[in-house]
Every structure is written in C-alpha cells, then in structure tokens.
Design an enzyme around this catalytic site. Sequence first.
Site, PDB file in Angstrom:
ATOM      1  N   LYS A 151       0.739  -1.072   0.096  1.00  0.00           N
ATOM      2  CA  LYS A 151      -0.007  -0.051  -0.011  1.00  0.00           C
ATOM      3  C   LYS A 151       0.870   1.190  -0.097  1.00  0.00           C
ATOM      4  O   LYS A 151       1.772   1.288   0.608  1.00  0.00           O
ATOM      5  CB  LYS A 151      -0.769  -0.083   1.263  1.00  0.00           C
ATOM      6  CG  LYS A 151      -2.099   1.253   1.335  1.00  0.00           C
ATOM      7  CD  LYS A 151      -2.746   0.913   2.635  1.00  0.00           C
ATOM      8  CE  LYS A 151      -3.905   1.958   2.760  1.00  0.00           C
ATOM      9  NZ  LYS A 151      -4.730   1.755   3.910  1.00  0.00           N
ATOM     10  N   SER A 232      -9.499   1.453   3.363  1.00  0.00           N
ATOM     11  CA  SER A 232      -8.523   2.413   2.488  1.00  0.00           C
ATOM     12  C   SER A 232      -7.536   1.403   1.582  1.00  0.00           C
ATOM     13  O   SER A 232      -6.970   2.140   0.585  1.00  0.00           O
ATOM     14  CB  SER A 232      -8.084   3.578   3.189  1.00  0.00           C
ATOM     15  OG  SER A 232      -7.134   2.856   4.085  1.00  0.00           O
ATOM     16  N   SER A 256      -9.892  -0.826   7.306  1.00  0.00           N
ATOM     17  CA  SER A 256      -9.231  -0.656   6.096  1.00  0.00           C
ATOM     18  C   SER A 256      -8.613  -1.767   5.395  1.00  0.00           C
ATOM     19  O   SER A 256      -8.103  -1.757   4.293  1.00  0.00           O
ATOM     20  CB  SER A 256      -8.346   0.549   6.218  1.00  0.00           C
ATOM     21  OG  SER A 256      -8.870   1.829   6.347  1.00  0.00           O
TER      22      SER A 256
END
Length: 532
Positions: A151, A232, A256
């Site tokens: 990420k 996210s 997330s």
Amino acid sequence: MRKILYFLPLLFLACKSSDTGVKSSSKDFREFKVIDSKYLVKDQIFGDLLDEVVSFRESGNLKDLILEKSIPEIQESIASGQLSYRDLTLFYLKRIYKYDRENSKSLNAVISINPNVLMQADAADKDLAFLKEDGADIVYHTLRGMPLLLKDNINTIDMPTTAGAAVLIGNQTSQNAKIVNNLRQEGAVILGKANLSEWAYFFCGDCPSGYSAVGGQTLNPYGRRSLDTGGSSSGSGVAVAANFAVAAIGTETSGSILSPSSQNSVVGYKPSTGTFSGSGIVPISSYLDTAGPMTKNVIDNAILSQALGVPFELIERSGAHNLENATVKGVRFGVWTSFRENPLYAQALLDLEKAGAVLIELNDTRPQLDGFLKLLNADMKRDLPAYFAGQSNSKYRGWDVNTVMDLNKKDSIRSMPYGQSLFQGIIDEPSITDGKFWEFKTAMTARAQEYFDKLIKTHDLSGFISINNYTAGTAAVAFFPAMTVPMGYDDKGEPYGLTFIAPNEEDRLLFNWAAAYEKMTHHRVMPQDYKN
C-alpha cells in the site's frame, strides 16, 4: 439484503452500519468525478522495465502454475524447475501492464513499479541455485522470491511514498519501513506500490473508496462500475483479487484491511494493535494504526504474517504448520442476530455448526463509540507532523496538515476534486492536552473491551463472527484482532467476507478458525474478466 453505505466519511466504509457513531453520506458511490489518474502515464510507470515487460511472452503453462496458486504451490513449481522467480515476476508485471490502466478492463490498482524488481527476482533465483548446489532442503513455505505489492503509505527506498496525495509525489525516503525490511530479509520481492483511498481515507469525506489523486479511481474486478472496492487498502485488495501479485500489504485504522478484503474476495488480517511495527508508515492514528497482509488464502496470510513479525509460530522451517488440522469443533462463537438477514452469513453459520462450532446469539447493542472522530482528528494532528519530521523525505520537514491543505488549493481540480473536508476537521478540532487526550483514548478502549469481555465471560465465548467490517470500529478501539475470509457472492456477484474476531493478543486463534472455514467451503472464485 442490506443497503451499503458506500460513502462513510472514514476508513470503515462498506459497513451495514457504522459502529463508530459517525454519520455517512447517501450519495451513490458510482458518481465518480475522476477515473484515470492525472499524474500517471501507463508506460512511464514501468520506466526502464517497459521494453522487457512488453516483450515478455508466456511459455508453457505459466498461467496454470501461477494464477490462484498458494505460495507453497508456486515455490514447489520453482524448485522443480518449471518456473523461475524472474519469470514469475515478469508474469505479474505483464498482467499489470495488460489490465491495470488505459483499457476497458483497467482497475487502477497499482501506483508505481519498483525499478529494482527484476534485480530482486534474479537474486532470489541465485539464492535458490546456491541452496540446490549445497544440497540444502528446499522450503516451500517461504517468501523467497515472492512478488508483493505494498500500500502506498508504506515507505520503501525504491519508490516514492505518496499516500495517494499529489503533494507527496516527491516523497522518496532514505529508509524502508520496518515491515519492508522484515519482508526483504525473508527474500520477498517488492513488486510495486498499490493505490489506496487517499491519505488512508481520512482526507475527502465525500469521495468514493479507492480514489486518490495520484492513482485515480480503483475499480472492483468483480464489477468495475457497479461494486465498491472497499477502502482504504483498495488497491491492495483489488490487486490480489486480480492476481497482480502473490499478495499485498495493507494498513488499517478501523476497517481498512477488512473492508477491501471482503469486497474483493480475499483473506485480510488486522492484527492486535502493536503486533507489527508502524515505523515508516504514513499515519492517521499511532494509537490504532496497523499493517496487515491481504492474500488469496489463509496459508499465504500465515506465511506473510510470520515474516512481518507475529510473536507466535505458524509455520515451522520444515514447512509443517498448525493449520493443516485446523478445526472449529467445540469453539463457542458469539454471533449478532441482526446479521442473519444476510443469507450468506446465515449459510456460513450453518456450515460452522455442522463442523461442530457452538453459536451463541447476541443482540445488536454494540456500544456507540462517541468521540471516535475526535480521536482520529487529534491523533493525526500530532502524528502526521511527526512522520514529516523524521520518516519522510527531508523536503517535507516542518510540514503539517495546514501545509498540505494550502498546497492542494493551488491546483484543486487535480489534487482535491472531492474537497478535503476531513483534513479541515483535523484543523478545526479543539486542542487538548496530551494527558487529557490519553485519558480520553484509553477510556474509549476500556469501554469497547468491557463490551467484548462481558460477552465473553457471560457466554464463555472464544471469539465472535461478523460480516465484512461491520464490527471493525469496536474491534479496533478494543485492540481486538480480526480476519476476514471469502464467504461467497450474492445474486449480483458481490463478494462478502466472514469475519472472525478474537480477544486482544489471541491472534493465533484467528488463523485456526479461518483455515477451518476456508477448508470446508473454498468460496473464493477468481473474477471472470481477469482469468486470461
């Protein structure tokens, strides 16, 4: 079936209802203002690797050896000479080039490609050759040579760390995040960076999950313009689902990892808070933030977790592991009665009961976490400047939330098309002393832990079973770990996850329960449009 609240203005979207007490917008998540990145060009993402990636031709049965295969299966194919780490890496790079941007199937899941990725793969091939020459036993349950995506809020020296924000495009750091060093020490190949909901979905309150200024709009491979990606860690979930990498690393503050894992039919693990180091990760809340692996299956998740630093052994060096005989027989789970309206959840509970689990019905009186937004605002107001002061590129020294907002306004159409209302909320949050803030946070944690602990003691429970990230907020504030496993697909093809929650620092239980459920159901199916 429930109505999904796609526009929750925090990290825990795609919930049936927020268990944090924060209201959500009712806007349709398909009202995208932006699809393609205004900052990335497909060919430029690959840099000097472009010619080799474009010219790479699959030979033999590479798809059969790679797609949907577990780490041990791929390692066995490589050890037997059917595949090399270099070809494995090029296979994934070619899939990213083919599917990720500027075409009718594009997913916008990857922000950047590691320019040193093939050198890392070649080093893994040399290591394996040395082991064979030395007559060493070849271990299949290892990250050696396995291409992973990170990420893009996780520092790596090979690529900038942008958090999806245009103002951080120059954030080339001089050190890896601690967890990246752990992965590299185990021989993992860092393939690139995954797109995310910008600033880990704590930036624009009225934006869709999976959107960032740098990466554009991430799209769900099970329904590009009809299904939410979750956030996210959107790009991480989408990339794993579409087989763009062996696995990916996400981060979670509250939902997330669980949300995009569930929405993309992958296994996501949110560990007990503090299990993995947060050093070198762009923060929201140092009190709650954690990294975690996102994989196609539970055994891969265990392998990554062990490399990341779980304080218990899941895989022995010999390759033996505790998950082969995983069972839920006799395990007492609390289940929330109201979730049974989801037929996939109801069926999952039947499957678990047939396997010997004991299910205890719980009413839906989960605590409202009043002040959760205040916690995130006050933490990020402190933690983001601390990241800029010591873990970012030196050009960002002295930056804070105000600095970011002011620079965004200079090119608002490209850098903040959905606004930056959550950042404004951070600025507007009244100041509080460190001592009072600590009392506030720990009181909220105590309230969430008391809720779970009372249920555990009253009903003699080992853990809880939820859906997706429906209970993520309470679990996060309580520091309870959670793992979601593919639970199947509804009549529209939307994936769902069965989410196990264990007491704080009882993470080992999650792997056993998840492996047992996965073994009895095998629900994950690769997205149809990305099988070739």
